[in-house]
Design an enzyme around this catalytic site. Sequence first.
Site: not given
Length: 275
Positions: A116, A140, A142, A170, A211
């Site tokens: 990525e 990133h 999952h 919050e 994803h």
Amino acid sequence: MKILEAKFVQGFIRMCNDGWEQGWHERNGGNLSYRIKPEEIEKIKDSLAADGEWKPIGTSVPAIAGEYFMVTGSGKYFRNVILDPEENICIIELDKEGENYRICWGLSNGGRPTSELPSHLMNHEVKKAASGGTHRVIYHAHTTNVIALTFVLPLKDEVFTRELWEMATECPVVFPSGIGVVDWMVPGGRDIAIATSELMKQYDVAVWAHHGMFCSGEDFDLTFGLMHTVEKSAEILVKMLSMRPDKLQTITPQNFRDLAVDFHVELPEKFLYEK
Ligand code: 2HA
Ligand code: ZN
């Protein structure tokens, strides 16, 4: 200074392990990058190779040309980073045009930076400009509950932001600018990188449908904390929806406006719609 002794390297390794322990990094899932400060590079310069082969990034990032990044390796497992950092993560340098990178340290048994990389670098480019240079971390992961929600909520920024804000008081304070959502796209390429970085102009969080999530922040604590807060809120929403489809009571648009005053945050009205 030895690379593994540098504070930013220790912070990077700890964050990889924290993400693994949260259950967000099955197999080789997820990736992390850090835009290294010039003074941090200065301290480790003697340990960096300057003869690596230049390779194409796969997109163009002129606004961060010449900068150095620490990134996880493609196909590498977050759970292994703490055991053998040098084999699983690397430092890369970008060329003067922002078109190519070369490896200066790490990936000792070979390999490439994260698949990525285009998304990470395009997000860094956008967030560096939007934050006046203070944002340095792109993450990133999952995240299970956020991914589950992308099957049942409309894939709209307004809906994800509002529903997640409602799940924990919050939340609007931690991510006041909201959350962007990218429809399902093929990962790893320039198109999803463009779509994500477009959203990152206004948000610090982007959800990739079916994803995972991207978060941006100034340092490891803030960026991990942001990912953690959004995912925890998603967990509460999943639990709530599992008990019953509607709410008996919730935080109202006026409650959010009152909170915004006391906590000195600006909450865009587009998220405070009447349902
Ligand atoms: O395997 O998470 O999106 C790494 C990824 C690709
Ligand atoms: Zn992924």
